[in-house]
Design a protein around this motif. Structure first.
Motif, PDB file in Angstrom:
ATOM      1  N   ASP A  96       0.858  -1.194   0.000  1.00  0.00           N
ATOM      2  CA  ASP A  96       0.000   0.000   0.000  1.00  0.00           C
ATOM      3  C   ASP A  96       0.884   1.232   0.000  1.00  0.00           C
ATOM      4  OD1 ASP A  96      -1.909   1.926   0.234  1.00  0.00           O
ATOM      5  OD2 ASP A  96      -2.998   0.995   1.885  1.00  0.00           O
ATOM      6  N   LEU A  97       1.017   1.851  -1.162  1.00  0.00           N
ATOM      7  CA  LEU A  97       1.841   3.050  -1.305  1.00  0.00           C
ATOM      8  C   LEU A  97       1.070   4.328  -1.004  1.00  0.00           C
ATOM      9  CD1 LEU A  97       3.724   2.190  -4.638  1.00  0.00           C
ATOM     10  CD2 LEU A  97       4.468   1.780  -2.284  1.00  0.00           C
ATOM     11  N   SER A  98      -0.210   4.209  -0.681  1.00  0.00           N
ATOM     12  CA  SER A  98      -1.054   5.393  -0.532  1.00  0.00           C
ATOM     13  C   SER A  98      -1.305   5.791   0.917  1.00  0.00           C
ATOM     14  CB  SER A  98      -2.404   5.151  -1.219  1.00  0.00           C
ATOM     15  OG  SER A  98      -3.114   4.091  -0.587  1.00  0.00           O
ATOM     16  N   VAL A  99      -0.671   5.109   1.877  1.00  0.00           N
ATOM     17  CA  VAL A  99      -1.012   5.366   3.283  1.00  0.00           C
ATOM     18  C   VAL A  99      -0.723   6.810   3.682  1.00  0.00           C
ATOM     19  CG1 VAL A  99      -0.835   2.981   4.074  1.00  0.00           C
ATOM     20  CG2 VAL A  99       1.228   4.386   3.968  1.00  0.00           C
ATOM     21  N   LEU A 262      -1.631  15.941  17.472  1.00  0.00           N
ATOM     22  CA  LEU A 262      -0.218  16.236  17.677  1.00  0.00           C
ATOM     23  C   LEU A 262       0.188  17.589  17.099  1.00  0.00           C
ATOM     24  CD1 LEU A 262       2.417  14.983  18.790  1.00  0.00           C
ATOM     25  CD2 LEU A 262       2.821  14.043  16.511  1.00  0.00           C
ATOM     26  N   SER A 263      -0.316  17.901  15.906  1.00  0.00           N
ATOM     27  CA  SER A 263       0.101  19.139  15.239  1.00  0.00           C
ATOM     28  C   SER A 263      -0.877  20.289  15.425  1.00  0.00           C
ATOM     29  CB  SER A 263       0.280  18.879  13.745  1.00  0.00           C
ATOM     30  OG  SER A 263      -0.955  18.504  13.139  1.00  0.00           O
ATOM     31  N   GLY A 264      -2.119  19.962  15.788  1.00  0.00           N
ATOM     32  CA  GLY A 264      -3.121  21.011  15.955  1.00  0.00           C
ATOM     33  C   GLY A 264      -3.577  21.617  14.640  1.00  0.00           C
ATOM     34  N   SER A 265      -3.383  20.895  13.549  1.00  0.00           N
ATOM     35  CA  SER A 265      -3.746  21.432  12.241  1.00  0.00           C
ATOM     36  C   SER A 265      -3.908  20.307  11.231  1.00  0.00           C
ATOM     37  CB  SER A 265      -2.666  22.409  11.740  1.00  0.00           C
ATOM     38  OG  SER A 265      -1.430  21.724  11.544  1.00  0.00           O
ATOM     39  N   GLY A 266      -4.428  20.664  10.067  1.00  0.00           N
ATOM     40  CA  GLY A 266      -4.520  19.743   8.951  1.00  0.00           C
ATOM     41  C   GLY A 266      -3.839  20.347   7.748  1.00  0.00           C
ATOM     42  N   GLN A 267      -2.941  19.582   7.111  1.00  0.00           N
ATOM     43  CA  GLN A 267      -2.191  20.083   5.964  1.00  0.00           C
ATOM     44  C   GLN A 267      -2.141  19.024   4.870  1.00  0.00           C
ATOM     45  OE1 GLN A 267       1.615  22.065   7.077  1.00  0.00           O
ATOM     46  NE2 GLN A 267       1.099  21.467   9.168  1.00  0.00           N
ATOM     47  N   ASN A 268      -2.074  19.483   3.636  1.00  0.00           N
ATOM     48  CA  ASN A 268      -2.003  18.520   2.533  1.00  0.00           C
ATOM     49  C   ASN A 268      -0.642  17.824   2.471  1.00  0.00           C
ATOM     50  OD1 ASN A 268      -1.154  21.314   1.444  1.00  0.00           O
ATOM     51  ND2 ASN A 268      -0.370  19.922  -0.126  1.00  0.00           N
ATOM     52  N   THR A 269       0.340  18.334   3.225  1.00  0.00           N
ATOM     53  CA  THR A 269       1.662  17.697   3.262  1.00  0.00           C
ATOM     54  C   THR A 269       1.789  16.684   4.397  1.00  0.00           C
ATOM     55  OG1 THR A 269       2.505  19.539   4.596  1.00  0.00           O
ATOM     56  CG2 THR A 269       2.814  19.677   2.209  1.00  0.00           C
ATOM     57  N   ASN A 270       0.751  16.508   5.176  1.00  0.00           N
ATOM     58  CA  ASN A 270       0.796  15.532   6.270  1.00  0.00           C
ATOM     59  C   ASN A 270       1.041  14.128   5.720  1.00  0.00           C
ATOM     60  OD1 ASN A 270       0.394  17.339   8.334  1.00  0.00           O
ATOM     61  ND2 ASN A 270      -1.808  16.993   8.491  1.00  0.00           N
ATOM     62  N   GLY A 271       1.741  13.323   6.517  1.00  0.00           N
ATOM     63  CA  GLY A 271       1.969  11.936   6.122  1.00  0.00           C
ATOM     64  C   GLY A 271       2.974  11.761   5.005  1.00  0.00           C
TER      65      GLY A 271
END
Length: 347
Positions: A96-99, A262-271
């Motif tokens: 699974d390369l999409s995790v 943990l980060s207190g935010s949501g970003q498209n670069t997460n993970g």
């Protein structure tokens, strides 16, 4: 005078069955597989001990501080949950390369203004549902669409990253729900253990039980060992694979919620690069990349090894490129050890 033939020679009830060569080999492998698994675990524990010694020697005041150990465990928690799901997928012979992209998509979808209006429950529910939905798409494409896992999950990686970027428009989404943010503060620790670590421990225990003590786990191993033989034995291979990618998506959704805490935010670069870290941790932990064998405990120890290395490098102000080189060397060494162990197991 003719002597009576004994019941043993006649094949009567007292006759012991002739030993079967195949069963003898299988029994021998069972007897030898246990120590090998224990040896792998002990080896990883030894590596962790060496890393702790190195960290304590180079930065004794900082590395050996309780707060630093809490930081290592907390940082291990998010990628650790993803790795548990990845272990199941790899054990079945898949990938699974999409995790990482699924974690990013779930985190940004769960932190939109509309979602945050529903509070803690809304953020958690959205993260889990998005992860499950992405896993469902992967599972349907692979199990019923007969797509190669590498291609299907690579397509999901690109699509999920693109959708996450579209949702955020390249901006960071700040979490304003106080009950979510509080879980990342020291005041929420229970007996000095962060809530994220407890969540990671719960997922690990459930994953271990699922893989080692249930029919689901046995079917996963069987499919990874020989999918055609598993099908002939009556296992619904397609449904099992669908469930495995659903499980991976579920783990990504949980990890996304933890990352939001943990980060207190949501970003498209997460993970970013989570897929590589999860695969690497599972491999050095003893899960066969070709499938047929998996270990949750080994995968967790693999995560701890990588996180500890990162922590030591950061404390000693070493550049990230050196860290990546060290990780690559560990992965290569782990694969070579696996091949050597497998070769011994076949002889």
């Amino acid at each position: 005078m003719t002597h009576p033939v004994s019941s043993a020679r006649q094949g009567g009830p007292d006759r012991a069955p002739a030993p079967d060569a195949g069963s003898s080999k299988r029994d021998a492998r069972r007897r030898t597989s246990g120590p090998r698994v224990d040896l792998r675990t002990l080896s990883l524990l030894g590596v962790l001990a060496v890393l702790v010694a190195v960290g304590g020697f180079t930065e004794p005041d900082t590395f050996l501080d309780t707060g630093n150990f809490q930081l290592i465990l907390t940082q291990s928690s998010v990628i650790g949950v993803v790795t548990v799901g990845m272990t199941f997928v790899i054990t079945s012979g898949g990938i699974d390369l999409s995790v990482g992209a699924m974690v990013a998509l779930a985190s940004v979808w769960a932190t939109t203004v509309a979602t945050q209006e529903y509070g803690f429950a809304g953020i958690l529910f959205t993260a889990v549902v998005v992860g499950l939905a992405a896993g469902l798409v992967n599972g349907l494409l692979i199990a019923y669409g007969r797509m190669v896992p590498f291609i299907a999950t690579l397509a999901m990686l690109a699509s999920a990253r693109g959708l996450a970027l579209q949702i955020t428009d390249g901006r960071t989404q700040i979490v304003t729900v106080r009950s979510v943010l509080d879980l990342g503060l020291p005041g929420s620790y229970i007996l000095g253990v962060p809530p994220l670590v407890m969540m990671f421990a719960a997922v690990t225990v459930i994953g271990w039980l699922l893989l080692n003590r249930t029919t689901f786990g046995r079917r996963t191993v069987a499919i990874g060992g020989n999918a055609e033989a598993a099908r002939l034995a009556g296992i619904d291979v397609r449904r099992q694979r669908l469930c495995l990618y659903l499980l991976s998506g579920l783990c990504c959704g949980i990890a996304a919620f933890m990352l939001v805490i943990l980060s207190g935010s949501g970003q498209n670069t997460n993970g970013n690069l989570y897929e590589l870290d999860a695969i690497a941790a599972a491999i050095i932990g003893g899960t066969l990349l070709s499938g047929g064998r998996g270990t949750i405990v080994g995968s967790v120890l693999g995560v701890l090894v990588f996180t500890t290395i990162t922590n030591i490098f950061a404390l000693n102000n070493l550049q990230s490129d050196v860290q990546q080189i060290a990780k690559g060397a560990i992965i290569v060494a782990a694969v070579l050890v696996q091949r050597r162990t497998s070769a011994h197991g076949e002889t």
